[in-house]
Design a protein around this motif. Structure first.
Motif, PDB file in Angstrom:
ATOM      1  N   ARG A 151      -5.188   1.030  -3.358  1.00  0.00           N
ATOM      2  CA  ARG A 151      -3.981   0.691  -2.689  1.00  0.00           C
ATOM      3  C   ARG A 151      -3.182   1.840  -2.640  1.00  0.00           C
ATOM      4  O   ARG A 151      -2.123   1.810  -1.823  1.00  0.00           O
ATOM      5  N   VAL A 153      -6.226   4.200   6.010  1.00  0.00           N
ATOM      6  CA  VAL A 153      -5.400   3.198   5.326  1.00  0.00           C
ATOM      7  C   VAL A 153      -6.304   2.074   5.487  1.00  0.00           C
ATOM      8  O   VAL A 153      -6.530   0.981   4.618  1.00  0.00           O
ATOM      9  N   ARG A 176       1.081  -1.235   0.523  1.00  0.00           N
ATOM     10  CA  ARG A 176      -0.159  -0.091   0.089  1.00  0.00           C
ATOM     11  C   ARG A 176       0.870   1.343   0.257  1.00  0.00           C
ATOM     12  O   ARG A 176       1.707   1.151   0.123  1.00  0.00           O
ATOM     13  N   ARG A 227      -8.905   7.720  -0.629  1.00  0.00           N
ATOM     14  CA  ARG A 227      -8.019   7.012  -1.019  1.00  0.00           C
ATOM     15  C   ARG A 227      -8.599   6.386  -2.126  1.00  0.00           C
ATOM     16  O   ARG A 227     -10.149   6.185  -1.871  1.00  0.00           O
TER      17      ARG A 227
END
Length: 411
Positions: free
Chosen positions: A369, A395, A197, A366
């Motif tokens: 990833r 995340v 990520r 977001r």
């Protein structure tokens, strides 16, 4: 997954705080912070005035307000644990004209909504008791507002990451981001890193790096240079704490103010002039690439149409010490042009929407990833540990990383 590799682009205070938070919250995760410069905290963090904001200015309930109030408590505790400078010198937000009193009253209600500790309204006479050389007809006094050294804090965050087994890789200018099966490949001209990520905390370059990850085009970053004067050593003793104007709610800038530093110097500033380069710390710094990007963005022209008069005034102060100090002297009448020399400058990464609106609140987006911090202006340094919690929540899709009473994640 505990054995993931998390990449972070940007070794400013927000990127490093985020890496530290991941290392604390998810033991076994490998954190790799990638930074194009050869030191940490070179840009916004390294040019920060060092003020620890108490939460006076921000709309109650906004992300800024919530994260600043929590961030102050976390930062104070961190500095105490690590023996880092943290001095509660106090702040006066001072009205010098009758027409500012209404705005000051609104500010007081905002601050109360944010539970700013020990804030009170003070009279003209009380201003002189707190700050004998200050001007003004009324003020708000925040005795718990503090000063610190954010570059030293950022270096300490980097040590925490490395102590947990992570890496802060310097001299790594990101050139491309490529999705590969199950991962993202981050490449410079000479090296590449594969991560599970990716978190983008690239500050002045946050929109350009986000575009490499095919994130949304807006907001764009518009660089504003903030220039400072320094009080001559013999005059620095006149200023005990922070002395600020009542801000104009139309702008995300707080106006020229007097700021004691932990090294004993006193800054006057900053102004806010449009920089002609994203990393343009001097008046003559020009980037044709940055100028072309600015000229091609409709939001920049809409912003200019709304605020050109203010821009002209700010540039006048940039070119003339006398013009710069004209308003500043209202707050410290015994400080004039002869009492200051030109100091340093910083560049603020100000996010701008297509309609010409200067983004005020923090923005984190977001997509798959990739998590991109698209707007993290002041008070991001104050709130860095709380912003890190918020980013890590985004995340990993978690709740708040420990409530205000949770001290279990200390390092």
């Amino acid at each position: 997954m505990a054995d993931e590799t998390i990449g972070i682009i940007g070794a400013g205070i927000v990127g490093l705080a985020t890496g530290r938070e991941i290392a604390l919250r998810r033991p076994g995760t490998r954190v790799v912070v990638l930074e194009k410069e050869h030191e940490v905290a070179v840009h916004q963090t390294g040019h920060n005035s060092g003020v620890v904001h108490a939460g006076i200015y921000y709309a109650p309930g906004s992300l800024k307000a919530r994260l600043t109030v929590r961030g102050v408590a976390l930062l104070r505790e961190y500095c105490q644990e690590r023996g880092l400078a943290y001095e509660e010198v106090g702040k006066l937000v001072t009205a010098v004209r009758e027409d500012e009193l209404g705005r000051m009253a609104d500010l007081y209600e905002r601050a109360r909504g944010n539970h700013v500790p020990e804030l009170r309204r003070v009279s003209k006479e009380e201003i002189r008791e707190i700050e004998p050389e200050a001007g003004g007809i009324a003020a708000l006094h925040s005795p718990r507002t503090a000063i610190t050294d954010y570059r030293a804090i950022a270096r300490e965050y980097a040590k925490d990451i490395e102590a947990s087994g992570g890496e802060v890789r310097l001299g790594f200018p990101v050139a491309s981001l490529t999705e590969v099966p199950g991962a993202i490949e981050v490449a410079s001209a000479t090296d590449r890193v594969r991560v599970d990520r990716l978190i983008i905390c690239a500050g002045l370059q946050s929109d350009t790096v986000a575009r490499l990850a095919r994130d949304r085009a807006e907001p764009r970053i518009i660089p504003f240079r903030g220039e400072y004067m320094l009080l001559r050593p013999g005059k620095a003793r006149l200023v005990r704490g922070l002395v600020y104007p009542v801000p104009d709610p139309r702008y995300p800038f707080l106006g020229i103010h007097f700021t004691p530093r932990v090294d004993g110097t006193v800054e006057v500033g900053p102004n806010a002039v449009l920089a002609l380069s994203r990393e343009g710390y001097r008046l003559g710094d020009i980037s044709l690439r940055d100028l072309a990007g600015l000229a091609a963005y409709p939001g920049a022209w809409r912003m200019a149409a709304q605020h050109w008069r203010t821009g002209v005034k700010e540039y006048r102060g940039s070119l003339s010490r006398r013009a710069f100090m004209r308003d500043a002297s209202l707050y410290m009448p015994n400080v004039g042009v002869a009492d200051v020399v030109r100091g340093g400058a910083g560049v603020r990464a100000q996010a701008l929407d297509r309609d010409g609106t200067l983004a005020d609140d923090f923005r984190v987006h977001r997509e798959g990833r990739v998590t991109a911090v698209r707007n993290a202006p002041s008070p991001a340094a104050t709130a860095s540990l709380a912003i890190a919690e918020h980013i890590v929540d985004a995340v990993f899709g978690e709740g708040s990383g420990g409530g205000p009473g949770d001290r279990s994640r200390k390092q």
